[in-house]
Design a protein around this motif. Structure first.
Motif, PDB file in Angstrom:
ATOM      1  N   THR A 184      -2.199  13.652 103.226  1.00 31.37           N
ATOM      2  CA  THR A 184      -1.148  13.191 104.139  1.00 31.37           C
ATOM      3  C   THR A 184      -0.333  14.362 104.667  1.00 31.37           C
ATOM      4  O   THR A 184      -0.334  15.462 104.111  1.00 31.37           O
ATOM      5  CB  THR A 184      -0.193  12.217 103.433  1.00 31.37           C
ATOM      6  N   HIS A 235       4.120   9.967 106.117  1.00 34.45           N
ATOM      7  CA  HIS A 235       3.154   9.462 105.140  1.00 34.45           C
ATOM      8  C   HIS A 235       1.827   9.047 105.789  1.00 34.45           C
ATOM      9  O   HIS A 235       1.016   8.366 105.146  1.00 34.45           O
ATOM     10  CB  HIS A 235       3.761   8.283 104.372  1.00 34.45           C
ATOM     11  N   ARG A 236       1.620   9.525 106.996  1.00 37.71           N
ATOM     12  CA  ARG A 236       0.346   9.227 107.673  1.00 37.71           C
ATOM     13  C   ARG A 236      -0.759  10.102 107.098  1.00 37.71           C
ATOM     14  O   ARG A 236      -0.556  11.249 106.699  1.00 37.71           O
ATOM     15  CB  ARG A 236       0.478   9.501 109.180  1.00 37.71           C
ATOM     16  N   HIS A 237      -1.971   9.558 107.081  1.00 40.54           N
ATOM     17  CA  HIS A 237      -3.125  10.330 106.629  1.00 40.54           C
ATOM     18  C   HIS A 237      -3.596  11.242 107.754  1.00 40.54           C
ATOM     19  O   HIS A 237      -3.654  10.839 108.924  1.00 40.54           O
ATOM     20  CB  HIS A 237      -4.253   9.386 106.189  1.00 40.54           C
ATOM     21  N   ARG A 259      -6.154  10.265 110.299  1.00 37.23           N
ATOM     22  CA  ARG A 259      -5.857   9.103 111.134  1.00 37.23           C
ATOM     23  C   ARG A 259      -4.790   9.385 112.189  1.00 37.23           C
ATOM     24  O   ARG A 259      -4.240   8.448 112.771  1.00 37.23           O
ATOM     25  CB  ARG A 259      -5.416   7.920 110.264  1.00 37.23           C
ATOM     26  N   ILE A 260      -4.491  10.640 112.425  1.00 39.54           N
ATOM     27  CA  ILE A 260      -3.532  10.984 113.471  1.00 39.54           C
ATOM     28  C   ILE A 260      -4.261  11.721 114.597  1.00 39.54           C
ATOM     29  O   ILE A 260      -5.325  12.294 114.389  1.00 39.54           O
ATOM     30  CB  ILE A 260      -2.344  11.816 112.946  1.00 39.54           C
ATOM     31  N   GLU A 314      -0.743  14.988 117.504  1.00 40.13           N
ATOM     32  CA  GLU A 314       0.100  14.757 116.329  1.00 40.13           C
ATOM     33  C   GLU A 314      -0.229  15.754 115.228  1.00 40.13           C
ATOM     34  O   GLU A 314       0.668  16.258 114.538  1.00 40.13           O
ATOM     35  CB  GLU A 314      -0.094  13.321 115.827  1.00 40.13           C
ATOM     36  N   LEU A 334       5.377  10.375 111.107  1.00 41.95           N
ATOM     37  CA  LEU A 334       4.136  10.967 110.606  1.00 41.95           C
ATOM     38  C   LEU A 334       4.169  11.278 109.113  1.00 41.95           C
ATOM     39  O   LEU A 334       3.132  11.598 108.533  1.00 41.95           O
ATOM     40  CB  LEU A 334       3.839  12.279 111.357  1.00 41.95           C
TER      41      LEU A 334
END
Length: 239
Positions: free
Chosen positions: A92, A129-131, A134-135, A139, A127
């Motif tokens: 992340t 805690h986004r993996h 998957r961005i 980003e 962003l």
């Protein structure tokens, strides 16, 4: 902040790619490093970071770069890679951002503070805690910049920070770079981006400095750029 004194470097004996290179970048300056393919831009970046070692002297914040000072120098320098996938290697964004500070023995509490502060400054809280897988590319480029800022470097080196971005994300990255207070050395073929972000330009040709001066002056000099296999920035081409 960064100084090269008569630096030479060759990947192969007898084939120098950096030839007697000398320049100084003052604290707080934003300097664009431009030149055609093979001019030596990436090599200069790697030399400044201590990833390569040549002849001559390189000083970071007044301290000569060598084996004994390498760790100290790297704490002062942040490097944003051209390919963010090579920089963002944790699951992340948050884990990537705390990795550097924790590795430098910063407390978890202080690392978390830095993460939240940087994400808020760049308006990237969504962003956190986004993996990473998957961005979007834009980003991820912004997250890579945030990762470096969390380490609180005194200077940031960037290799093609606007490459492969759509117009919206490119503008977002440019605006972010313009807002950074750190000393900046930016290597890029995107001369419009250099014009937008840098007050000074160093033009390399075959490992030597072909020009060094105000960005507006150098980037408006059609003859100079064409002699060095470059073209005017698009927004100046009609002038």
């Amino acid at each position: 902040m960064i100084e090269f004194q008569h630096v030479r470097f060759a990947y192969e004996k007898g084939r120098e790619v950096i030839r007697d290179l000398s320049f100084r970048i003052a604290r707080g300056e934003a300097v664009g490093l431009i030149g055609a393919n093979g001019a030596g831009k990436s090599t200069v970046m790697k030399l400044a970071l201590g990833l390569l070692s040549g002849e001559g002297r390189i000083l970071i914040d007044g301290e000569e770069l060598n084996r004994q000072t390498l760790a100290s120098a790297r704490r002062k320098l942040g490097f944003v890679l051209q390919n963010s996938d090579n920089q963002m290697f944790m699951p992340t964004v948050y884990e990537d951002m705390i990795f550097g500070p924790l590795n430098y023995m910063v407390s978890r509490e202080e690392a978390d503070r830095r993460v939240d502060e940087v994400l808020a400054r760049l308006d990237l809280q969504a962003l956190k805690h986004r993996h990473n897988h998957r961005i979007s590319g834009g980003e991820k480029r912004m997250a890579a910049i945030a990762t470096i800022l969390a380490m609180e470097p005194e200077a940031i080196l960037m290799d093609e920070p606007s490459s492969a971005l759509d117009p919206c994300n490119r503008r977002l990255v440019i605006n972010t770079i313009r807002g950074l207070e750190q000393t900046k050395l930016i290597s890029s073929h995107d001369l419009d981006m250099i014009l937008d972000t840098c007050s000074r330009v160093i033009l390399l040709s075959e490992g030597r400095i072909a020009a060094d001066g105000p960005a507006e002056e150098i980037l408006r000099d059609r003859a100079l750029l064409e002699r060095n296999h470059l073209e005017l920035p698009l927004r100046l081409a009609g002038g």
